[in-house]
Design a protein around this motif. Structure first.
Motif, PDB file in Angstrom:
ATOM      1  N   TYR A 131       0.839  -1.194   0.000  1.00  0.00           N
ATOM      2  CA  TYR A 131       0.000   0.000   0.000  1.00  0.00           C
ATOM      3  C   TYR A 131       0.876   1.247   0.000  1.00  0.00           C
ATOM      4  O   TYR A 131       1.931   1.290   0.636  1.00  0.00           O
ATOM      5  CB  TYR A 131      -0.928   0.009   1.217  1.00  0.00           C
ATOM      6  CG  TYR A 131      -1.808  -1.218   1.301  1.00  0.00           C
ATOM      7  CD1 TYR A 131      -2.978  -1.301   0.554  1.00  0.00           C
ATOM      8  CD2 TYR A 131      -1.455  -2.299   2.109  1.00  0.00           C
ATOM      9  CE1 TYR A 131      -3.784  -2.427   0.609  1.00  0.00           C
ATOM     10  CE2 TYR A 131      -2.254  -3.433   2.175  1.00  0.00           C
ATOM     11  CZ  TYR A 131      -3.410  -3.496   1.422  1.00  0.00           C
ATOM     12  OH  TYR A 131      -4.201  -4.622   1.476  1.00  0.00           O
ATOM     13  N   ASN A 132       0.421   2.274  -0.695  1.00  0.00           N
ATOM     14  CA  ASN A 132       1.149   3.525  -0.785  1.00  0.00           C
ATOM     15  C   ASN A 132       0.173   4.675  -0.540  1.00  0.00           C
ATOM     16  O   ASN A 132      -0.905   4.711  -1.146  1.00  0.00           O
ATOM     17  CB  ASN A 132       1.812   3.658  -2.161  1.00  0.00           C
ATOM     18  CG  ASN A 132       2.672   4.885  -2.276  1.00  0.00           C
ATOM     19  OD1 ASN A 132       2.185   6.006  -2.214  1.00  0.00           O
ATOM     20  ND2 ASN A 132       3.969   4.683  -2.458  1.00  0.00           N
ATOM     21  N   THR A 133       0.544   5.615   0.292  1.00  0.00           N
ATOM     22  CA  THR A 133      -0.378   6.668   0.721  1.00  0.00           C
ATOM     23  C   THR A 133      -0.501   7.818  -0.279  1.00  0.00           C
ATOM     24  O   THR A 133      -1.240   8.781  -0.013  1.00  0.00           O
ATOM     25  CB  THR A 133       0.080   7.255   2.069  1.00  0.00           C
ATOM     26  OG1 THR A 133       1.403   7.805   1.911  1.00  0.00           O
ATOM     27  CG2 THR A 133       0.098   6.186   3.153  1.00  0.00           C
ATOM     28  N   TRP A 134       0.173   7.752  -1.432  1.00  0.00           N
ATOM     29  CA  TRP A 134       0.280   8.906  -2.314  1.00  0.00           C
ATOM     30  C   TRP A 134      -1.057   9.403  -2.839  1.00  0.00           C
ATOM     31  O   TRP A 134      -1.409  10.578  -2.698  1.00  0.00           O
ATOM     32  CB  TRP A 134       1.222   8.581  -3.462  1.00  0.00           C
ATOM     33  CG  TRP A 134       1.374   9.710  -4.437  1.00  0.00           C
ATOM     34  CD1 TRP A 134       1.075   9.708  -5.761  1.00  0.00           C
ATOM     35  CD2 TRP A 134       1.869  11.035  -4.151  1.00  0.00           C
ATOM     36  NE1 TRP A 134       1.352  10.932  -6.328  1.00  0.00           N
ATOM     37  CE2 TRP A 134       1.834  11.768  -5.350  1.00  0.00           C
ATOM     38  CE3 TRP A 134       2.315  11.666  -2.995  1.00  0.00           C
ATOM     39  CZ2 TRP A 134       2.234  13.093  -5.436  1.00  0.00           C
ATOM     40  CZ3 TRP A 134       2.723  12.988  -3.068  1.00  0.00           C
ATOM     41  CH2 TRP A 134       2.679  13.691  -4.292  1.00  0.00           C
ATOM     42  N   ILE A 135      -1.834   8.551  -3.472  1.00  0.00           N
ATOM     43  CA  ILE A 135      -3.074   9.003  -4.102  1.00  0.00           C
ATOM     44  C   ILE A 135      -4.054   9.537  -3.053  1.00  0.00           C
ATOM     45  O   ILE A 135      -4.761  10.527  -3.294  1.00  0.00           O
ATOM     46  CB  ILE A 135      -3.721   7.870  -4.915  1.00  0.00           C
ATOM     47  CG1 ILE A 135      -2.830   7.482  -6.108  1.00  0.00           C
ATOM     48  CG2 ILE A 135      -5.105   8.263  -5.397  1.00  0.00           C
ATOM     49  CD1 ILE A 135      -2.644   8.582  -7.128  1.00  0.00           C
ATOM     50  N   GLU A 136      -4.085   8.930  -1.879  1.00  0.00           N
ATOM     51  CA  GLU A 136      -5.023   9.366  -0.845  1.00  0.00           C
ATOM     52  C   GLU A 136      -4.604  10.693  -0.209  1.00  0.00           C
ATOM     53  O   GLU A 136      -5.442  11.552   0.057  1.00  0.00           O
ATOM     54  CB  GLU A 136      -5.135   8.293   0.248  1.00  0.00           C
ATOM     55  CG  GLU A 136      -5.853   7.035  -0.189  1.00  0.00           C
ATOM     56  CD  GLU A 136      -7.341   7.254  -0.412  1.00  0.00           C
ATOM     57  OE1 GLU A 136      -7.961   8.034   0.325  1.00  0.00           O
ATOM     58  OE2 GLU A 136      -7.891   6.647  -1.349  1.00  0.00           O
ATOM     59  N   LEU A 137      -3.303  10.878   0.049  1.00  0.00           N
ATOM     60  CA  LEU A 137      -2.870  12.024   0.842  1.00  0.00           C
ATOM     61  C   LEU A 137      -2.011  13.017   0.072  1.00  0.00           C
ATOM     62  O   LEU A 137      -1.812  14.141   0.547  1.00  0.00           O
ATOM     63  CB  LEU A 137      -2.086  11.533   2.077  1.00  0.00           C
ATOM     64  CG  LEU A 137      -2.812  10.525   2.980  1.00  0.00           C
ATOM     65  CD1 LEU A 137      -1.933  10.158   4.170  1.00  0.00           C
ATOM     66  CD2 LEU A 137      -4.140  11.079   3.452  1.00  0.00           C
TER      67      LEU A 137
END
Length: 503
Positions: free
Chosen positions: A114-120
């Protein structure tokens, strides 16, 4: 040197970003300049053919496939007689980029990443990171490696958590660990100018310079920055110290972004002279020291212990989106990069993604991207599936995740083999079945030598044509005897069609 192509000969290699354009046949006019990596992905100065022939030169060169005649410099190495595509790959790998044992953690492959980029995006912060992880679990997704992306630090080069955004990063990491997540952080080789770190590095000659000894400032996608001189052992020591402090907090490893050849110059002055491609490779060489790593762009990094991601893809069905995922991933493997990740599911191009979110996010495309990634080495989510999808669409995501869990022992066995032998995890059909008419098939693949994987990647269809080489195949309890045939097959939404070859 002019090389005449043989009848029914097809070539693969060069730029991973061009996998969608390959293989190269007699009908093609294809020119490739390998002297400098201008792409956002991996490049190897290597071409292989299904007839067992090889073209290679460590230093880059220009190659022109001109309707059956290959024009290359006299200096390149041309090898014949390796029988087929697998023979050519094994010869090239052992000669020029042998695998010496991968230290990559199995955690990068065993569960989704999981990578937080698109969400945050740039608003990375402790509360929202924890909420992201918690919501994933509540939706039914399994825990896995969690990458906190760009925006967690004050600025580039100060590799410590921003205290305003992360009031207690150690406690956050411990809480994520309790939930089952292991944490990685985004970093880059760039330094924000006019900062304490910049002045410290400048005064110790640890930054790339111009000919007049002034600090070189590069322009990359986030602005203008100084660049670490990775040819200097003192620079390496400084960076290692920054990262060790983070690992002491519980961070497992790092997403090593940037380092593109494009952001260096041939005129750069460094402690040891290097080309832009060589400086880019030093970033990858540094990353290889960490068992939890991810890179997006390398030059001549075949054989290295790196998890290599495809570049950010558009939220689109065509060549810039999901259609390119399988061909480009296959080319990664045949050029020595077996531990691949087919970008963030749904598309990693965040501006493109955010523009579509409120108006025309394609739920079917999101699921089909997940389907393609389900049995690839890394299955990486960024946009949280349950926030965008519902009903059959979210169930489609779970179908792919569950299928991965079903075949995880097989997948991990092939990855273990790749770490030892260097053979691709995802294999062209021509790699496994050289006697079959499969050289141009790049929309299905073999996982190792036993599983045929055929995702659906076109909008509005639940069926696809699958070519079954000669042999006995098992599919959902059905035994299929094939003499080499194409067959229309239907898949479960979100899970690729999988057939197992019985020896």
């Amino acid at each position: 040197m002019l090389i005449k192509m043989e009848p029914n000969e097809y070539w693969y290699g060069g730029y991973v970003h061009d996998g969608i354009k390959q293989p190269i046949s007699k009908a093609d006019d294809y020119r490739c300049d390998l002297r400098f990596n201008t792409s956002p992905n991996q490049m190897m100065p290597l071409f292989l053919s299904n007839k067992g022939r090889i073209i290679y030169q460590r230093e880059g060169y220009v190659i022109h496939f001109n309707h059956g005649v290959i024009d290359v410099p006299e200096t390149v190495i041309f090898v014949d007689g390796q029988k087929d595509l697998r023979g050519a790959y094994l010869y090239a790998m052992k000669q020029w980029f042998p695998f010496t044992g991968s230290t990559l953690s199995d955690a990068l492959f065993h569960q989704p990443v999981y990578n937080t980029w698109i969400e945050l995006t740039f608003n990375q912060n402790q509360q929202d990171v924890l909420n992201y992880a918690q919501k994933l679990l509540e939706s039914g997704m399994p825990a896995g490696v969690l990458m906190i992306d760009d925006g967690w630090s004050d600025y580039y080069g100060k590799w410590s958590f921003n205290h305003g955004k992360f009031n207690d990063p150690k406690a956050m990491i411990e809480q994520l660990n309790r939930l089952g997540f292991e944490v990685m952080l985004w970093i880059c080789p760039y330094i924000t100018p006019d900062t304490v770190e910049y002045r410290y590095l400048r005064d110790r000659q640890l930054l790339v310079k111009n000919h007049d000894q002034s600090v070189f400032i590069t322009e990359w996608w986030n602005g203008h920055s100084a660049v670490l001189d990775l040819t200097n052992v003192q620079t390496i020591s400084w960076l290692e110290d920054q990262l060790q402090a983070l690992m002491d907090l519980g961070v497992k490893g790092f997403k090593f972004d940037g380092g593109d050849s494009l952001y260096y110059r041939t005129s750069n002055v460094t402690a040891k002279p290097v080309t832009p491609d060589e400086h880019s490779l030093l970033w990858a060489t540094f990353a290889e020291n960490y068992s939890y790593n991810e890179l997006r762009v390398t030059t001549h990094a075949g054989g290295m212990s790196l998890m290599q991601r495809l570049c950010d893809k558009n939220h689109a069905w065509g060549d810039s989106g999901v259609k390119s995922l399988i061909p480009n991933s296959l080319l990664q493997g045949i050029t020595g990069h077996p531990f691949c990740s087919p970008d963030m599911i749904g598309g990693g191009e965040y501006l493109n993604f955010l523009e579509l979110e409120s108006t025309s996010l394609d739920k079917e495309l999101f699921v089909r991207h997940s389907e393609i990634a389900a049995l690839m080495p890394a299955m990486q989510f960024s946009a949280r599936p349950d926030r965008f999808l519902d009903g059959k669409y979210f169930q489609g995501i779970l179908n792919g995740v569950n299928l991965r869990a079903h075949w995880i022992d097989t997948l991990m066995a092939v990855i273990k083999e790749a770490k030892r032998t260097g053979e691709p995890v995802l294999r062209y059909m021509a790699y496994v079945f050289p006697e079959e008419p499969v050289a141009t098939i790049t929309d299905q693949f073999m996982l190792g030598h036993s599983l045929l994987v055929a995702p659906i990647y076109e909008k509005g269809t639940e069926q696809r044509n699958v070519y079954l080489p000669k042999g006995t195949w098992l599919h959902e309890g059905e035994t299929i005897e094939s003499e080499g045939m194409s067959r229309i097959m239907t898949g479960i939404f979100g899970a690729p069609i999988v057939l197992e070859l019985k020896q």
